[in-house]
Structure formats: structure tokens, C-alpha cells
Design a protein around this motif. Structure first.
Motif, PDB file in Angstrom:
ATOM      1  N   ARG A 109       0.821  -1.221   0.000  1.00  0.00           N
ATOM      2  CA  ARG A 109       0.000   0.000   0.000  1.00  0.00           C
ATOM      3  C   ARG A 109       0.851   1.267   0.000  1.00  0.00           C
ATOM      4  N   ALA A 110       1.957   1.228   0.734  1.00  0.00           N
ATOM      5  CA  ALA A 110       2.795   2.422   0.799  1.00  0.00           C
ATOM      6  C   ALA A 110       4.180   2.079   1.321  1.00  0.00           C
ATOM      7  N   VAL A 111       5.179   2.707   0.733  1.00  0.00           N
ATOM      8  CA  VAL A 111       6.563   2.654   1.219  1.00  0.00           C
ATOM      9  C   VAL A 111       7.019   4.101   1.322  1.00  0.00           C
ATOM     10  N   ALA A 112       7.533   4.499   2.466  1.00  0.00           N
ATOM     11  CA  ALA A 112       7.925   5.888   2.659  1.00  0.00           C
ATOM     12  C   ALA A 112       9.211   5.981   3.468  1.00  0.00           C
ATOM     13  N   VAL A 113      10.065   6.907   3.077  1.00  0.00           N
ATOM     14  CA  VAL A 113      11.327   7.147   3.780  1.00  0.00           C
ATOM     15  C   VAL A 113      11.465   8.652   3.993  1.00  0.00           C
ATOM     16  N   ASP A 114      11.866   9.037   5.188  1.00  0.00           N
ATOM     17  CA  ASP A 114      12.088  10.443   5.491  1.00  0.00           C
ATOM     18  C   ASP A 114      13.050  11.054   4.464  1.00  0.00           C
ATOM     19  N   GLU A 115      12.769  12.289   4.069  1.00  0.00           N
ATOM     20  CA  GLU A 115      13.554  12.936   3.012  1.00  0.00           C
ATOM     21  C   GLU A 115      15.047  12.946   3.327  1.00  0.00           C
ATOM     22  N   GLN A 116      15.395  13.112   4.597  1.00  0.00           N
ATOM     23  CA  GLN A 116      16.803  13.188   4.978  1.00  0.00           C
ATOM     24  C   GLN A 116      17.500  11.823   4.952  1.00  0.00           C
ATOM     25  N   ALA A 117      16.727  10.761   4.798  1.00  0.00           N
ATOM     26  CA  ALA A 117      17.316   9.423   4.852  1.00  0.00           C
ATOM     27  C   ALA A 117      17.231   8.681   3.520  1.00  0.00           C
ATOM     28  N   ARG A 118      16.832   9.362   2.476  1.00  0.00           N
ATOM     29  CA  ARG A 118      16.673   8.702   1.184  1.00  0.00           C
ATOM     30  C   ARG A 118      18.014   8.470   0.504  1.00  0.00           C
ATOM     31  N   GLY A 119      18.011   7.519  -0.428  1.00  0.00           N
ATOM     32  CA  GLY A 119      19.230   7.215  -1.159  1.00  0.00           C
ATOM     33  C   GLY A 119      20.145   6.235  -0.462  1.00  0.00           C
ATOM     34  N   GLN A 120      19.671   5.624   0.615  1.00  0.00           N
ATOM     35  CA  GLN A 120      20.493   4.677   1.386  1.00  0.00           C
ATOM     36  C   GLN A 120      20.047   3.222   1.200  1.00  0.00           C
ATOM     37  N   GLY A 121      18.992   2.995   0.422  1.00  0.00           N
ATOM     38  CA  GLY A 121      18.508   1.634   0.233  1.00  0.00           C
ATOM     39  C   GLY A 121      17.482   1.199   1.258  1.00  0.00           C
ATOM     40  N   ILE A 122      16.956   2.150   2.021  1.00  0.00           N
ATOM     41  CA  ILE A 122      15.998   1.809   3.067  1.00  0.00           C
ATOM     42  C   ILE A 122      14.684   1.321   2.470  1.00  0.00           C
ATOM     43  N   GLY A 123      14.203   1.987   1.428  1.00  0.00           N
ATOM     44  CA  GLY A 123      12.944   1.583   0.800  1.00  0.00           C
ATOM     45  C   GLY A 123      13.002   0.169   0.260  1.00  0.00           C
TER      46      GLY A 123
END
Length: 246
Positions: free
Chosen positions: A158-172
Motif C-alpha cells: 500500500r505504501a513505502v515511505a522514507v524520510d527525506e533526509q534518509a533517502r538514497g540509502q537503500g531503506i525503501g
């Protein structure tokens, strides 16, 4: 094109997951931990999901506040799919809207990501077949037992979300991997979701190992599962999907 038969972001092998491990969590990118939602974290989880443009439905909020999200998952992980499905059916057979909502909430996984400093920086929500899909099938006379099978076989991201400051690290992508490991162990076979075309998310989901269908392409559950369900995205949306090898 058939959805990929693998876990996106993983090796393809599905490790055994226990209820304790689900609650304790797994190590994620850059010292993060991925786990299920704990007490007192609901507001932040909802806040993160808002980044993905998710509207908070009354049923979701009620289940979240009542601690009912995912209540069937530990049973399935410890006693197996048969026990989980039996308990789900027992609840549905109570034939009330409240019981049906409770059963559906039990199959929903709320994942959260905590960084090394204790901040909550990522969230995922996955659910069983959404009510409109179920209602459409019921209107077409799909047998009850087939509906139950579909509800315990298909999962929607339904949704995958990552805080803007933590994006680009492969968390999603790590969130997606853990989510599918849980559901595939529980005997779910098809995972899908959708996003707005042109958002750039086709790159993200295909990079995570999902197949992204063309705009207005139908996802036919019958092709992959033998179930009489078809999903047509709304105008301007695209579907992503994958199928478990199990």
C-alpha cells in the motif's frame, strides 16, 4: 510479462521468520533496524506514510489504535499458514462488518525503520486484497471459498515511505525485501502495488526487482494464481508486481 519469481532486493531464498524476529527486527542499511510497529509509534508511522500520499482510512486508524494490525501474522509464523487461514476464516464467519475489518487488519503488516540514534525514518504498510477488489468479485458471484483463498494469497504493497533526509540509502528496498519475506513465508504468492505514472517510481520498483506493467495494463490474477480476479489501474497509474516461487 509475468511478474518476477523472487524476493526483490534479496537472494531469492526465504529465511525462516519467527514472531520474535519480526518484533525484534533485522539490521538495515547504515545501522538501521527494520521491525514491526511498537507501542507509541503509531503517530510517527502515519506521519511517514503521508509522505507517500496515503490517506488514512477509518478502518486502518481504528485497527492501528486498537493494536489489531498484524494480529494474525504471529500465528501464521509460529503455527503455519493453515492455522492462520483457519483463524481468519473463523473471524470472517462471524458475519459482521467489525469482524471482517478485524480479520483484514490481522493480515496487514506495519513495518517501521529506526536509525542508530533511535529516530523513526521509514515505514511500510501492506494489506490483503482491498475492499473494492473483494466487492467487485462478490458482485460477479465469485464463490466464498475462492474469496478466502485470494484474501490469504494476494498482498498489496500500500505504501513505502522514507524520510527525506534518509533517502538514497537503500531503506525503501530493504523494507520491501523484509515485507515480502514475511508474506511469502505465510504462503502468499502474489504481491503488487501501484503508483502514479511519471513519478519516477518505475525506476525504483524495477530496480528493486519488481516488474512494472505499462500504463493501463491489467494485472490478471488468473494467469499467475488461477484466481478469477483482474485489477485495472486507474487512469495515470502503473502496477508493479512479483510472484513468490513457493
Amino acid at each position: 510479462m509475468a511478474p518476477s519469481r523472487k524476493i526483490p532486493g534479496g537472494s531469492g531464498r526465504i529465511p525462516t521468520i519467527t514472531p520474535e524476529r519480526l518484533a525484534r527486527g533485522w539490521s538495515g542499511p547504515n545501522g538501521t533496524k527494520i521491525r514491526t510497529l511498537a507501542d507509541g509509534e503509531a503517530d510517527r508511522w502515519l506521519e511517514l506514510l503521508e509522505l507517500a500520499g496515503v490517506e488514512h482510512e477509518d478502518v486502518l486508524l481504528s485497527a492501528l489504535r486498537g493494536g489489531a494490525l498484524g494480529w494474525l501474522l504471529p500465528l501464521g509464523l509460529s503455527a503455519g499458514r493453515k492455522a492462520m487461514k483457519h483463524r481468519f476464516l473463523e473471524t470472517v464467519l462471524e458475519r459482521t462488518e467489525e469482524a471482517a475489518a478485524h480479520a483484514m487488519a490481522g493480515l496487514s503488516v506495519p513495518l517501521i525503520v529506526q536509525d542508530r540514534d533511535g529516530h523513526l525514518i521509514g515505514a511500510l504498510n501492506a494489506v490483503s486484497l482491498p475492499p473494492p477488489v473483494v466487492a467487485s468479485a462478490a458482485d460477479r458471484g465469485v464463490p466464498f471459498e475462492v474469496m478466502i483463498e485470494a484474501l490469504t494469497t494476494v498482498v498489496k504493497i500500500r505504501a513505502v515511505a522514507v524520510d527525506e533526509q534518509a533517502r538514497g540509502q537503500g531503506i525503501g528496498s530493504a523494507l520491501l525485501t523484509r515485507c515480502l519475506q514475511v508474506y511469502f513465508q505465510l504462503g502468499f504468492h502474489l504481491a503488487y502495488g501501484h503508483f502514479r505514472a511519471g513519478s519516477g517510481l518505475e525506476v525504483f520498483y524495477s530496480g528493486c526487482g519488481f516488474d512494472v506493467l505499462a500504463e493501463q495494463s491489467v494485472l490478471d490474477f488468473g494467469v499467475y494464481l488461477g484466481l478469477p480476479f483482474r485489477l485495472l489501474p486507474e487512469e495515470g497509474e502503473r502496477i508493479f508486481a512479483c510472484v513468490s516461487e513457493r
